[in-house]
Design an enzyme around this catalytic site. Structure first.
Site, PDB file in Angstrom:
ATOM      1  N   ARG A  76      -9.276   0.372  -4.653  1.00  0.00           N
ATOM      2  CA  ARG A  76      -8.138  -0.454  -5.068  1.00  0.00           C
ATOM      3  C   ARG A  76      -8.549  -1.915  -4.896  1.00  0.00           C
ATOM      4  O   ARG A  76      -9.372  -2.228  -4.038  1.00  0.00           O
ATOM      5  CB  ARG A  76      -6.945  -0.227  -4.132  1.00  0.00           C
ATOM      6  N   TYR A 120       3.415  -8.803   2.397  1.00  0.00           N
ATOM      7  CA  TYR A 120       3.939  -7.901   3.433  1.00  0.00           C
ATOM      8  C   TYR A 120       3.405  -8.301   4.810  1.00  0.00           C
ATOM      9  O   TYR A 120       4.156  -8.374   5.796  1.00  0.00           O
ATOM     10  CB  TYR A 120       3.501  -6.480   3.069  1.00  0.00           C
ATOM     11  N   ASP A 145      19.513   0.943   3.372  1.00  0.00           N
ATOM     12  CA  ASP A 145      20.067   0.721   2.031  1.00  0.00           C
ATOM     13  C   ASP A 145      19.609   1.798   1.045  1.00  0.00           C
ATOM     14  O   ASP A 145      19.915   1.720  -0.148  1.00  0.00           O
ATOM     15  CB  ASP A 145      19.713  -0.683   1.509  1.00  0.00           C
ATOM     16  N   GLY A 163      -8.581  -5.412  -3.446  1.00  0.00           N
ATOM     17  CA  GLY A 163      -8.233  -5.945  -2.124  1.00  0.00           C
ATOM     18  C   GLY A 163      -8.325  -4.912  -1.008  1.00  0.00           C
ATOM     19  O   GLY A 163      -7.742  -5.090   0.061  1.00  0.00           O
TER      20      GLY A 163
HETATM   21  N1  UDP Z   1      -7.242   6.289  -0.291  1.00  0.00           N
HETATM   22  C1  UDP Z   1      -8.038   7.230  -0.934  1.00  0.00           C
HETATM   23  N2  UDP Z   1      -7.466   7.997  -1.916  1.00  0.00           N
HETATM   24  C2  UDP Z   1      -6.161   7.883  -2.280  1.00  0.00           C
HETATM   25  C3  UDP Z   1      -5.343   6.921  -1.616  1.00  0.00           C
HETATM   26  C4  UDP Z   1      -5.912   6.154  -0.613  1.00  0.00           C
HETATM   27  O1  UDP Z   1      -9.227   7.353  -0.661  1.00  0.00           O
HETATM   28  O2  UDP Z   1      -5.716   8.616  -3.181  1.00  0.00           O
HETATM   29  C5  UDP Z   1      -7.841   5.480   0.777  1.00  0.00           C
HETATM   30  C6  UDP Z   1      -7.613   3.989   0.591  1.00  0.00           C
HETATM   31  O3  UDP Z   1      -8.668   3.455  -0.188  1.00  0.00           O
HETATM   32  C7  UDP Z   1      -7.625   3.468   2.005  1.00  0.00           C
HETATM   33  C8  UDP Z   1      -7.150   4.659   2.841  1.00  0.00           C
HETATM   34  O4  UDP Z   1      -7.199   5.786   1.992  1.00  0.00           O
HETATM   35  O5  UDP Z   1      -8.947   3.179   2.409  1.00  0.00           O
HETATM   36  C9  UDP Z   1      -5.741   4.485   3.380  1.00  0.00           C
HETATM   37  O6  UDP Z   1      -4.865   4.217   2.303  1.00  0.00           O
HETATM   38  P1  UDP Z   1      -3.295   4.139   2.534  1.00  0.00           P
HETATM   39  O7  UDP Z   1      -2.668   3.720   1.261  1.00  0.00           O
HETATM   40  O8  UDP Z   1      -2.843   5.407   3.141  1.00  0.00           O
HETATM   41  O9  UDP Z   1      -3.131   3.033   3.682  1.00  0.00           O
HETATM   42  P2  UDP Z   1      -3.661   1.519   3.851  1.00  0.00           P
HETATM   43  O10 UDP Z   1      -4.668   1.215   2.782  1.00  0.00           O
HETATM   44  O11 UDP Z   1      -2.453   0.698   3.783  1.00  0.00           O
HETATM   45  O12 UDP Z   1      -4.281   1.510   5.198  1.00  0.00           O
END
Ligand code: UDP
Length: 324
Positions: free
Chosen positions: A282, A156, A43, A284
């Protein structure tokens, strides 16, 4: 190994929902390369025409704009021609985006229902469902095993878990051949890294534009990074391996690394003299991911082939092409 299998894709009609997304578009390209006829359904909410531009106009490639969550959109595709295989990859993606839009994410259950109903009705040979390591939520044990504890927290993750369960029950109840793949962090060319996540691309973009690289927390959190080509090899093998029918399989390398190590690797590969800036976690944040990949190895006989350095280099080259 892969070659002997992929000959089986020649002439098959394969529907890829979410086919204009990062992963879906790589998959479409690979299926075309193996001689399949690909119906890319998307989409364009997060997928883009740019991702599939190189395939548009080819006889074996059809692009259909539609929403998998709308029954009529999807049933038109099944009515138009016989589909042999389905990869159901359409979904709302990105942790931040999906947390901001929890109810929209829940609508993705409709897409799962539609794919299963239509695949069963039209005698599709097999359905591959893209699940996610998010199903493990905040893990309670390491390594994370398919038949171990799951702890989905995000909307999700709950939808992915429901999807897995429905894939499983359609296999049991209707004999529809299905397989759910729990993807760990995928990275590579075309990934839309942004405030919504996907750290490898974020770091590469930051390094190429002079830094700093934003490491969240102290950088000791870990992820299992899989280069997109390796992810696709596994997905195709999962499709063509009967032993995966009715199963959930982790797709990872089994060798997680810290985010700080990833930041340092990106600095090394790009050769840029940039700094690292530490920012708060972040909300959570999941501290660790560590998949047990023994099921993947035994059922698929596959191990990811790219070293992390090769994968980061190929990804960087793609970003360099875009930014130049
Ligand atoms: N992360 C980071 N800097 C950023 C974005 C993400 O250190 O600018 C870290 C984030 O805290 C996480 C990891 O990279 O531990 C992976 O993040 P991503 O969003 O790629 O994937 P997910 O958290 O869904 O595994």
């Amino acid at each position: 190994m892969l070659e002997q299998f992929t000959d089986k894709l020649r002439g098959k009609r394969i529907l890829v929902t979410g086919g204009a997304g990062f992963l879906g578009s790589h998959l479409c390209g690979r299926l075309l390369a193996h001689g399949a006829k690909v119906i890319c359904f998307d989409d364009l909410s997060t997928g883009t025409r740019e991702n599939i531009n190189e395939y548009l106009g080819r006889d074996e490639f059809a692009f259909v704009t539609g929403d998998a969550n709308k029954f009529a959109d999807l049933s038109n595709v099944f009515d138009a021609e016989k589909i042999d295989y389905v990869f159901h990859y359409a979904a709302r993606v990105g942790v931040k985006r999906t947390t901001e839009q929890p109810l929209e994410v829940l609508e993705d259950v409709e897409g799962i229902k539609n794919v299963l109903h239509l695949s069963n009705k039209h005698n599709v040979e097999k359905v591959i469902f893209s699940s996610s390591s998010e199903v493990y939520g905040e893990p309670v044990e390491f390594p994370e095993r398919e038949n171990g504890h799951v702890n989905p927290k995000l909307p999700y993750a709950s939808v992915k878990h429901i999807g897995e369960k429905f894939m499983e029950s359609y296999h049991k109840v209707h004999g529809l051949r299905t397989c759910s793949l729990r993807f760990f962090n995928i990275y590579g060319p075309k990934q839309d890294s942004s405030a919504y996540g996907f750290v490898v691309g974020i770091f590469i973009k930051q390094a190429l534009s002079g830094g700093p690289l934003t490491v969240l927390g102290d950088g000791t959190q870990t992820r299992d990074f899989v280069f997109v080509d390796d992810n696709i090899n596994s997905s195709i093998l999962a499709l063509l391996t009967n032993a995966t029918d009715g199963h959930v399989v982790n797709i990872g390398t089994g060798r997680p690394m810290t985010i700080l190590d990833m930041a340092e690797l990106v600095i090394k590969v790009t050769g840029k003299d940039v700094k690292i800036e530490f920012l708060p976690f972040r909300e959570g944040e999941i501290r660790h991911r560590f998949p047990d990949v023994s099921k993947m190895r035994s059922l698929l006989g596959y191990r990811p082939m790219h070293t992390i350095e090769e994968g980061v280099r190929k990804t960087m080259e793609w970003y360099q092409g875009r930014l130049s």
